[in-house]
Design a protein around this motif. Structure first.
Motif, PDB file in Angstrom:
ATOM      1  N   PHE A  36      99.223 -11.055  10.414  1.00 46.32           N
ATOM      2  CA  PHE A  36      98.188 -10.611   9.494  1.00 46.32           C
ATOM      3  C   PHE A  36      98.560 -10.903   8.039  1.00 46.32           C
ATOM      4  O   PHE A  36      97.673 -11.155   7.212  1.00 46.32           O
ATOM      5  CB  PHE A  36      97.924  -9.113   9.685  1.00 46.32           C
ATOM      6  N   GLY A  37      99.856 -10.865   7.737  1.00 46.67           N
ATOM      7  CA  GLY A  37     100.277 -11.187   6.380  1.00 46.67           C
ATOM      8  C   GLY A  37      99.947 -12.619   6.014  1.00 46.67           C
ATOM      9  O   GLY A  37      99.465 -12.898   4.901  1.00 46.67           O
ATOM     10  N   GLY A  38     100.196 -13.549   6.951  1.00 48.46           N
ATOM     11  CA  GLY A  38      99.849 -14.943   6.700  1.00 48.46           C
ATOM     12  C   GLY A  38      98.353 -15.118   6.509  1.00 48.46           C
ATOM     13  O   GLY A  38      97.914 -15.881   5.629  1.00 48.46           O
ATOM     14  N   LEU A  39      97.568 -14.410   7.300  1.00 47.73           N
ATOM     15  CA  LEU A  39      96.115 -14.493   7.178  1.00 47.73           C
ATOM     16  C   LEU A  39      95.644 -13.948   5.831  1.00 47.73           C
ATOM     17  O   LEU A  39      94.765 -14.539   5.179  1.00 47.73           O
ATOM     18  CB  LEU A  39      95.471 -13.720   8.332  1.00 47.73           C
ATOM     19  N   CYS A  40      96.229 -12.843   5.407  1.00 52.90           N
ATOM     20  CA  CYS A  40      95.861 -12.272   4.107  1.00 52.90           C
ATOM     21  C   CYS A  40      96.216 -13.217   2.966  1.00 52.90           C
ATOM     22  O   CYS A  40      95.443 -13.365   1.996  1.00 52.90           O
ATOM     23  CB  CYS A  40      96.558 -10.928   3.907  1.00 52.90           C
ATOM     24  N   LEU A 142      83.236 -21.018   4.960  1.00 56.33           N
ATOM     25  CA  LEU A 142      84.631 -20.874   5.360  1.00 56.33           C
ATOM     26  C   LEU A 142      85.146 -19.462   5.074  1.00 56.33           C
ATOM     27  O   LEU A 142      85.901 -18.894   5.871  1.00 56.33           O
ATOM     28  CB  LEU A 142      85.500 -21.907   4.644  1.00 56.33           C
ATOM     29  N   PHE A 143      84.723 -18.885   3.951  1.00 54.09           N
ATOM     30  CA  PHE A 143      85.130 -17.508   3.658  1.00 54.09           C
ATOM     31  C   PHE A 143      84.634 -16.565   4.745  1.00 54.09           C
ATOM     32  O   PHE A 143      85.372 -15.684   5.205  1.00 54.09           O
ATOM     33  CB  PHE A 143      84.597 -17.065   2.294  1.00 54.09           C
ATOM     34  N   MET A 144      83.394 -16.751   5.170  1.00 51.50           N
ATOM     35  CA  MET A 144      82.853 -15.888   6.216  1.00 51.50           C
ATOM     36  C   MET A 144      83.533 -16.156   7.560  1.00 51.50           C
ATOM     37  O   MET A 144      83.660 -15.251   8.388  1.00 51.50           O
ATOM     38  CB  MET A 144      81.348 -16.084   6.326  1.00 51.50           C
ATOM     39  N   ASN A 145      83.976 -17.387   7.780  1.00 50.95           N
ATOM     40  CA  ASN A 145      84.769 -17.677   8.983  1.00 50.95           C
ATOM     41  C   ASN A 145      86.082 -16.890   8.956  1.00 50.95           C
ATOM     42  O   ASN A 145      86.495 -16.311   9.971  1.00 50.95           O
ATOM     43  CB  ASN A 145      85.071 -19.174   9.079  1.00 50.95           C
ATOM     44  N   LEU A 146      86.742 -16.888   7.791  1.00 52.83           N
ATOM     45  CA  LEU A 146      87.978 -16.119   7.641  1.00 52.83           C
ATOM     46  C   LEU A 146      87.709 -14.630   7.815  1.00 52.83           C
ATOM     47  O   LEU A 146      88.497 -13.912   8.447  1.00 52.83           O
ATOM     48  CB  LEU A 146      88.603 -16.392   6.268  1.00 52.83           C
ATOM     49  N   TYR A 147      86.612 -14.174   7.259  1.00 50.27           N
ATOM     50  CA  TYR A 147      86.227 -12.762   7.394  1.00 50.27           C
ATOM     51  C   TYR A 147      86.031 -12.392   8.861  1.00 50.27           C
ATOM     52  O   TYR A 147      86.557 -11.372   9.336  1.00 50.27           O
ATOM     53  CB  TYR A 147      84.949 -12.507   6.603  1.00 50.27           C
ATOM     54  N   LEU A 148      85.285 -13.215   9.586  1.00 52.18           N
ATOM     55  CA  LEU A 148      85.013 -12.910  10.987  1.00 52.18           C
ATOM     56  C   LEU A 148      86.291 -12.937  11.813  1.00 52.18           C
ATOM     57  O   LEU A 148      86.528 -12.043  12.645  1.00 52.18           O
ATOM     58  CB  LEU A 148      84.000 -13.909  11.553  1.00 52.18           C
ATOM     59  N   PHE A 149      87.131 -13.937  11.591  1.00 49.73           N
ATOM     60  CA  PHE A 149      88.374 -14.033  12.359  1.00 49.73           C
ATOM     61  C   PHE A 149      89.282 -12.848  12.074  1.00 49.73           C
ATOM     62  O   PHE A 149      89.831 -12.233  13.002  1.00 49.73           O
ATOM     63  CB  PHE A 149      89.094 -15.341  12.027  1.00 49.73           C
ATOM     64  N   ALA A 150      89.449 -12.494  10.790  1.00 43.83           N
ATOM     65  CA  ALA A 150      90.359 -11.410  10.421  1.00 43.83           C
ATOM     66  C   ALA A 150      89.872 -10.068  10.952  1.00 43.83           C
ATOM     67  O   ALA A 150      90.646  -9.291  11.526  1.00 43.83           O
ATOM     68  CB  ALA A 150      90.521 -11.358   8.902  1.00 43.83           C
ATOM     69  N   THR A 151      88.591  -9.778  10.773  1.00 43.60           N
ATOM     70  CA  THR A 151      88.077  -8.468  11.198  1.00 43.60           C
ATOM     71  C   THR A 151      87.971  -8.370  12.721  1.00 43.60           C
ATOM     72  O   THR A 151      88.192  -7.296  13.288  1.00 43.60           O
ATOM     73  CB  THR A 151      86.701  -8.203  10.562  1.00 43.60           C
TER      74      THR A 151
END
Length: 211
Positions: A36-40, A142-151
């Motif tokens: 999760f740190g890498g993702l953040c 892409l931001f929303m892709n990151l949002y969906l993957f992270a959440t």
């Protein structure tokens, strides 16, 4: 409490045995923090590379649903901490009650998150599922892709935590866990739950407050 814990070979002290029991969990939590740190870090870097587009995309997120869910998870961590405290004092029934309270709060979090996903789907802001998508450009998408993957990844971890804590509550209620001798089992589950909480505490500001 420690004098009531049965010490097994090769340990000579209850404290030493407890530290060994916790070591494996700490290593596991470290790997999860790296994930999760890498993702953040990726999300934060993306925010600095494309500030205007990311701010515009973040502004479309449902800020108050995320805020309420943050309060829900923080409260659930308090319930788990109370359960650990009671387990160390051999109070199985109250400990199980607090764990079940945490389960209820975890389910409330997932319910609110599902409603948020549904709203984003209707607004055309949910990647993959929304048809047609309503993104202003590839950066916002892409931001929303990151949002969906992270959440979604966080929600999966929370679901695992709910299953673990529910099973632990059942074992406590059935008196199948000897307390305080096996209180470490409650502590380990508690650490996992707190990890899920901490991850959300970081995800919320970098996703919802990037505006």
């Amino acid at each position: 409490m420690t004098e009531q814990v049965q010490v097994h070979d090769p340990y000579q002290e209850a404290g030493q045995q407890h530290e060994a029991d916790m070591m494996g969990m700490y290593l596991f939590l470290a790997t999860e923090l790296m994930l999760f740190g890498g993702l953040c870090i990726v999300i934060v870097i993306y925010r600095f590379l494309h500030p205007e587009e990311v701010v515009a995309a973040s502004a479309r997120l449902h800020l108050w649903i995320g805020a309420i869910n943050t309060v829900v998870l923080l409260t659930s961590s308090l319930a788990v901490a109370a359960a650990v405290h009671l387990a160390r004092r051999a109070r199985a029934g109250p400990a199980a009650t607090w764990l079940l309270a945490a389960v209820g709060l975890g389910l409330a979090f997932l319910g609110l998150k599902a409603q948020e996903y549904h709203a984003e789907y209707r607004e055309g802001q949910l990647p993959i599922l929304s048809d047609p998508p309503q993104f202003a450009g590839p950066v916002e998408q892409l931001f929303m892709n990151l949002y969906l993957f992270a959440t979604a990844l966080h929600a999966i971890h929370l679901t695992i935590g709910i299953a673990l804590v529910s099973g632990l509550s059942w074992l406590l209620l059935k008196r199948r866990i000897a307390l305080p001798q096996q209180a470490v089992r409650v502590e380990v589950c508690g650490l996992y739950w707190h990890l899920v909480d901490i991850v959300w505490v970081f995800l919320y500001p970098i996703l919802y407050l990037a505006r």
